[in-house]
Motif scaffolding. Structure first.
Motif, PDB file in Angstrom:
ATOM      1  N   UNK A   1     -13.771  -1.145  -3.528  1.00  0.00           N
ATOM      2  CA  UNK A   1     -12.493  -0.733  -4.098  1.00  0.00           C
ATOM      3  C   UNK A   1     -12.623  -0.727  -5.614  1.00  0.00           C
ATOM      4  N   UNK A   2     -12.300   0.383  -6.234  1.00  0.00           N
ATOM      5  CA  UNK A   2     -12.425   0.432  -7.681  1.00  0.00           C
ATOM      6  C   UNK A   2     -11.290   1.221  -8.335  1.00  0.00           C
ATOM      7  N   UNK A   3     -11.112   0.960  -9.627  1.00  0.00           N
ATOM      8  CA  UNK A   3     -10.077   1.599 -10.421  1.00  0.00           C
ATOM      9  C   UNK A   3     -10.677   1.966 -11.773  1.00  0.00           C
ATOM     10  N   UNK A   4     -10.380   3.143 -12.260  1.00  0.00           N
ATOM     11  CA  UNK A   4     -10.745   3.464 -13.637  1.00  0.00           C
ATOM     12  C   UNK A   4      -9.489   3.917 -14.367  1.00  0.00           C
TER      13      UNK A   4
ATOM     14  N   UNK B   1      -9.619   4.146  -5.893  1.00  0.00           N
ATOM     15  CA  UNK B   1     -10.374   4.481  -4.686  1.00  0.00           C
ATOM     16  C   UNK B   1     -10.551   3.163  -3.961  1.00  0.00           C
ATOM     17  N   UNK B   2      -9.995   3.037  -2.789  1.00  0.00           N
ATOM     18  CA  UNK B   2     -10.076   1.747  -2.094  1.00  0.00           C
ATOM     19  C   UNK B   2     -10.539   1.900  -0.647  1.00  0.00           C
ATOM     20  N   UNK B   3     -11.189   0.853  -0.183  1.00  0.00           N
ATOM     21  CA  UNK B   3     -11.558   0.746   1.223  1.00  0.00           C
ATOM     22  C   UNK B   3     -10.718  -0.380   1.792  1.00  0.00           C
ATOM     23  N   UNK B   4      -9.933  -0.062   2.808  1.00  0.00           N
ATOM     24  CA  UNK B   4      -9.102  -1.100   3.405  1.00  0.00           C
ATOM     25  C   UNK B   4      -9.875  -1.798   4.510  1.00  0.00           C
TER      26      UNK B   4
ATOM     27  N   UNK C   1      -9.186   5.508   0.928  1.00  0.00           N
ATOM     28  CA  UNK C   1      -8.132   6.351   0.370  1.00  0.00           C
ATOM     29  C   UNK C   1      -8.300   6.370  -1.144  1.00  0.00           C
ATOM     30  N   UNK C   2      -7.776   7.404  -1.765  1.00  0.00           N
ATOM     31  CA  UNK C   2      -7.847   7.473  -3.220  1.00  0.00           C
ATOM     32  C   UNK C   2      -6.656   8.243  -3.766  1.00  0.00           C
ATOM     33  N   UNK C   3      -6.431   8.051  -5.067  1.00  0.00           N
ATOM     34  CA  UNK C   3      -5.321   8.740  -5.692  1.00  0.00           C
ATOM     35  C   UNK C   3      -5.381   8.531  -7.195  1.00  0.00           C
ATOM     36  N   UNK C   4      -4.457   9.167  -7.875  1.00  0.00           N
ATOM     37  CA  UNK C   4      -4.386   8.982  -9.315  1.00  0.00           C
ATOM     38  C   UNK C   4      -2.956   9.125  -9.789  1.00  0.00           C
ATOM     39  N   UNK C   5      -2.695   8.565 -10.959  1.00  0.00           N
ATOM     40  CA  UNK C   5      -1.377   8.666 -11.582  1.00  0.00           C
ATOM     41  C   UNK C   5      -1.527   8.385 -13.065  1.00  0.00           C
ATOM     42  N   UNK C   6      -0.475   8.609 -13.812  1.00  0.00           N
ATOM     43  CA  UNK C   6      -0.522   8.302 -15.231  1.00  0.00           C
ATOM     44  C   UNK C   6       0.602   7.333 -15.596  1.00  0.00           C
TER      45      UNK C   6
END
Ligand SMILES: [Cu+2]
Length: 124
Positions: free
Chosen positions: A60-63, A104-107, A113-118
């Motif tokens: 699971x990661x976030x940038x 982007x995460x692995x449950x 699943x993945x997604x983005x927002x601001x």
């Protein structure tokens, strides 16, 4: 006998399809702090993300990136040891502006699943 078996198999399959929702649920973003699409008055020291399911930390990661595309997270995202549905990522000192978060995460049910927002820092 063969017919009985195939009926049993069909019923088992149907039971799978109508199983309670959690079996089919994935880890979607529930909410975040700063909130999705929000404007915050001051630069946050960290970004917190809550998901609808527990996460596998290793996958699971976030940038977080600024307008120029430069990465502004300070190190990797970590799953909160007290709340496996929560990801925390430290942020470098941020200037006012718009920031893009990609996750982007692995449950624990092995679905990705993945997604983005601001979110924005500055005049609200
Ligand atoms: Cu799933």
């Amino acid at each position: 006998m063969k017919t009985t078996r195939s009926i049993a198999a069909a019923l088992a399959l149907a039971a799978l399809f109508f199983a309670p929702a959690p079996i089919w649920a994935h880890a979607f973003l529930d909410h975040s702090d700063p909130a999705v699409g929000s404007t915050v008055p001051a630069a946050p020291a960290a970004l917190n993300l809550w998901f609808t399911q527990e996460l596998e930390p290793a996958f699971s990661w976030v940038t977080v990136t600024d307008k120029s595309g430069a990465t502004v997270n300070d190190g990797s995202a970590a799953v909160d040891p007290n709340d496996q549905t929560k990801l925390i990522v430290k942020l470098k000192p941020l200037d006012p502006g718009t920031y893009t978060v990609k996750w982007h995460v692995l449950s624990v049910d092995t679905h990705t699943t993945e997604g983005d927002f601001t979110f924005q820092i500055g005049k609200g």
